[in-house]
Design a protein around this motif. Structure first.
Motif, short mmCIF file in Angstrom:
data_model
loop_
_atom_site.label_atom_id
_atom_site.label_comp_id
_atom_site.label_asym_id
_atom_site.label_seq_id
_atom_site.Cartn_x
_atom_site.Cartn_y
_atom_site.Cartn_z
N SER A 1 0.87 -1.40 0.12
CA SER A 1 -0.45 -0.15 0.34
C SER A 1 0.99 1.58 -0.08
CB SER A 1 -1.21 0.24 1.00
OG SER A 1 0.10 0.31 2.35
N TRP A 2 1.86 1.06 0.44
CA TRP A 2 2.57 1.97 0.27
C TRP A 2 4.09 3.22 -0.16
CZ3 TRP A 2 7.33 4.37 2.76
CH2 TRP A 2 7.55 6.05 3.00
N LEU A 3 5.31 1.17 0.65
CA LEU A 3 6.77 1.17 -0.37
C LEU A 3 6.29 1.27 -2.03
CD1 LEU A 3 8.93 1.44 0.21
CD2 LEU A 3 9.30 -0.87 0.73
N MET A 4 5.59 0.35 -2.38
CA MET A 4 5.59 -0.08 -4.24
C MET A 4 5.51 0.80 -4.79
SD MET A 4 7.08 -2.89 -3.47
CE MET A 4 6.95 -3.45 -5.28
N PRO A 5 4.16 1.97 -4.72
CA PRO A 5 4.07 3.23 -5.07
C PRO A 5 4.92 4.23 -5.03
CG PRO A 5 1.73 2.21 -4.04
CD PRO A 5 3.46 1.61 -3.28
N ARG A 6 6.09 4.17 -4.54
CA ARG A 6 7.27 4.70 -4.22
C ARG A 6 8.30 4.33 -5.20
NH1 ARG A 6 2.81 6.16 -0.71
NH2 ARG A 6 2.62 8.16 -0.36
N LEU A 7 8.38 3.03 -4.94
CA LEU A 7 9.76 2.02 -5.03
C LEU A 7 10.61 2.47 -6.34
CD1 LEU A 7 12.01 0.62 -3.38
CD2 LEU A 7 10.56 -1.42 -4.25
N PRO A 8 9.40 2.69 -6.95
CA PRO A 8 10.33 3.15 -8.52
C PRO A 8 11.32 4.43 -8.35
CG PRO A 8 7.84 2.13 -8.91
CD PRO A 8 8.21 2.25 -7.73
N GLN A 9 10.68 5.50 -7.39
CA GLN A 9 11.55 6.41 -8.12
C GLN A 9 13.21 6.18 -7.82
OE1 GLN A 9 11.43 9.71 -4.60
NE2 GLN A 9 9.52 10.12 -6.16
N PHE A 10 13.04 5.14 -6.30
CA PHE A 10 14.13 5.11 -5.44
C PHE A 10 15.40 3.97 -6.52
CE2 PHE A 10 17.04 2.03 -2.82
CZ PHE A 10 17.97 3.10 -2.32
N VAL A 11 13.67 2.66 -7.39
CA VAL A 11 15.24 2.34 -8.08
C VAL A 11 15.79 3.24 -9.59
CG1 VAL A 11 14.90 0.23 -9.99
CG2 VAL A 11 13.82 0.60 -7.68
N THR B 1 -2.81 4.72 6.87
CA THR B 1 -2.39 4.41 5.26
C THR B 1 -1.55 3.32 4.88
OG1 THR B 1 -0.67 5.40 7.23
CG2 THR B 1 0.22 3.84 5.13
N LEU B 2 -2.54 2.40 5.58
CA LEU B 2 -3.28 0.74 4.22
C LEU B 2 -4.90 1.11 3.78
CD1 LEU B 2 -1.88 -1.81 7.24
CD2 LEU B 2 -0.55 -0.33 6.25
N MET B 3 -5.14 2.25 4.38
CA MET B 3 -6.74 1.93 3.75
C MET B 3 -6.93 2.88 2.90
SD MET B 3 -9.13 2.95 7.20
CE MET B 3 -9.15 5.15 7.05
N ARG B 4 -5.91 3.52 2.62
CA ARG B 4 -5.72 4.78 1.96
C ARG B 4 -6.28 4.37 0.63
NH1 ARG B 4 -5.59 10.25 1.26
NH2 ARG B 4 -5.46 10.50 3.39
N ARG C 1 -13.30 0.86 -2.72
CA ARG C 1 -13.75 0.02 -2.10
C ARG C 1 -13.92 -0.64 -1.15
NH1 ARG C 1 -9.48 -5.17 -3.60
NH2 ARG C 1 -11.42 -6.36 -3.03
N LEU C 2 -13.79 1.00 -0.28
CA LEU C 2 -13.51 0.94 1.24
C LEU C 2 -14.22 1.73 1.68
CD1 LEU C 2 -10.47 -0.33 3.68
CD2 LEU C 2 -12.97 -1.78 3.08
#
Length: 316
Positions: free
Chosen positions: A104-114, A235-238, A245-246
């Motif tokens: 929910s949080w790390l994966m959407p941002r990780l491409p930037q770091f890579v 953080t997780l449900m956003r 969906r929620l």
């Protein structure tokens, strides 16, 4: 008889498995001539022929096949034993993260770091298991907890807020609950701080909870499928709220006693790759918290209007 050099045995194992001199030489960063020389020396030392060379490559003789069978597993064991230590190279970064936060949080941002560090090899392990840094597999971990763990450094990333959420399917055709009616609805995960929620905002706990789950990711999925109402982490449900969906049921929110931390052993302070990731992660976390995205989205106005209760100010 003198000990056979390990480098000659490694050359033999690599060539026998590749069944091709050129491919074996490339894997070992040798010339074909140097590799052939090592094989000849080994054959002379053992007094046997190890390979039959043909137009389609190499084929082990009976003696060669027997030698590979006996020593191949030992080289595999050495590689396995060295693998955790190899992960400490500055260009190789191994991080553990809880599945819920990773997705929910790390994966959407990780491409930037890579993209910023194309020379790094990033290894992510999604697991709820406790990380034992003594085995050398991981350089750091993202964890949700009190912030105090023995033998490691824990740096706060951002705090967490809680509020009840439900699936639109669960609410379909029904009047959303008021705060004092929440205990009459199917609630999930009794291990979550529901008692503190009811103490702070009123109402009473149900006589029983519908279901409990071993991890937050499964709890979120169950809530989205309409199994019941959960005390969702903002953080997780956003992402699920934003996708529809929620649904956030109330404007009230409660600060969690736990928060999200970056945890790492002392040795990682000397790991250039980890330090680059740590600096980037804190920038991302600061921006995330400053934007208020770690706080729950507001409940729809229609929900508050139908509930018949006046919104209360959030209590920290």
């Amino acid at each position: 008889m003198e000990r056979t050099p390990l480098n000659a045995l490694q050359v033999f194992v690599t060539a026998a498995r590749a069944q091709n001199m050129t491919r074996a030489a490339e894997r070992l960063h040798l010339t074909v001539s140097a590799l052939s020389h090592q094989v000849r020396l080994l054959e002379q030392r053992l007094g046997v022929t190890l390979f039959v060379r043909g137009p389609r490559g190499l084929k082990t003789t009976a003696e060669g096949a027997l030698l590979l069978q006996r020593i191949g597993p030992h080289f595999d064991a050495i590689d396995a034993a060295l693998e955790p230590l190899c992960s400490r190279r500055d260009c190789v970064l191994s991080i553990s993260a809880l599945p819920s936060l990773a997705s929910s949080w790390l994966m959407p941002r990780l491409p930037q770091f890579v993209a910023q560090h194309p020379d790094f090899e990033f290894n992510l392990d999604s697991s709820v298991a406790r990380v034992d840094f003594a085995d050398g597999r991981f350089d750091g971990a993202l964890r949700y907890g009190p912030g105090h763990w023995d033998g490691v450094t824990a740096e706060l990333l951002f705090e967490e807020w809680l509020t009840p959420v439900a699936s639109p399917a669960l609410l379909k055709g029904r009047k959303p609950p008021r705060l004092d009616e929440l205990g009459d609805w199917p609630l999930l995960s009794p291990d979550d701080p529901w008692p503190r929620w009811f103490e702070q905002f009123g109402g009473k706990e149900p006589k029983r909870y519908v279901a409990t789950f071993s991890d937050s990711d499964t709890l979120q999925r169950a809530t989205a499928e309409g199994l019941g109402i959960s005390l969702g982490r903002a953080t997780l449900m956003r992402p699920l709220v934003e996708s529809g969906r929620l649904v956030v049921l109330f404007p009230e929110r409660m600060k969690a006693r736990y928060a999200h931390y970056l945890v790492y052993p002392e040795r990682s302070t000397r790991h250039q790759g980890f330090q680059a990731f740590r600096a980037w992660l804190h920038v991302q976390a600061s921006a995330f918290q400053a934007s208020g995205q770690n706080e729950p989205l507001q409940a729809p106005a229609r929900t508050a209007a139908k509930s018949g209760s006046k919104p209360r100010r959030p209590r920290g």
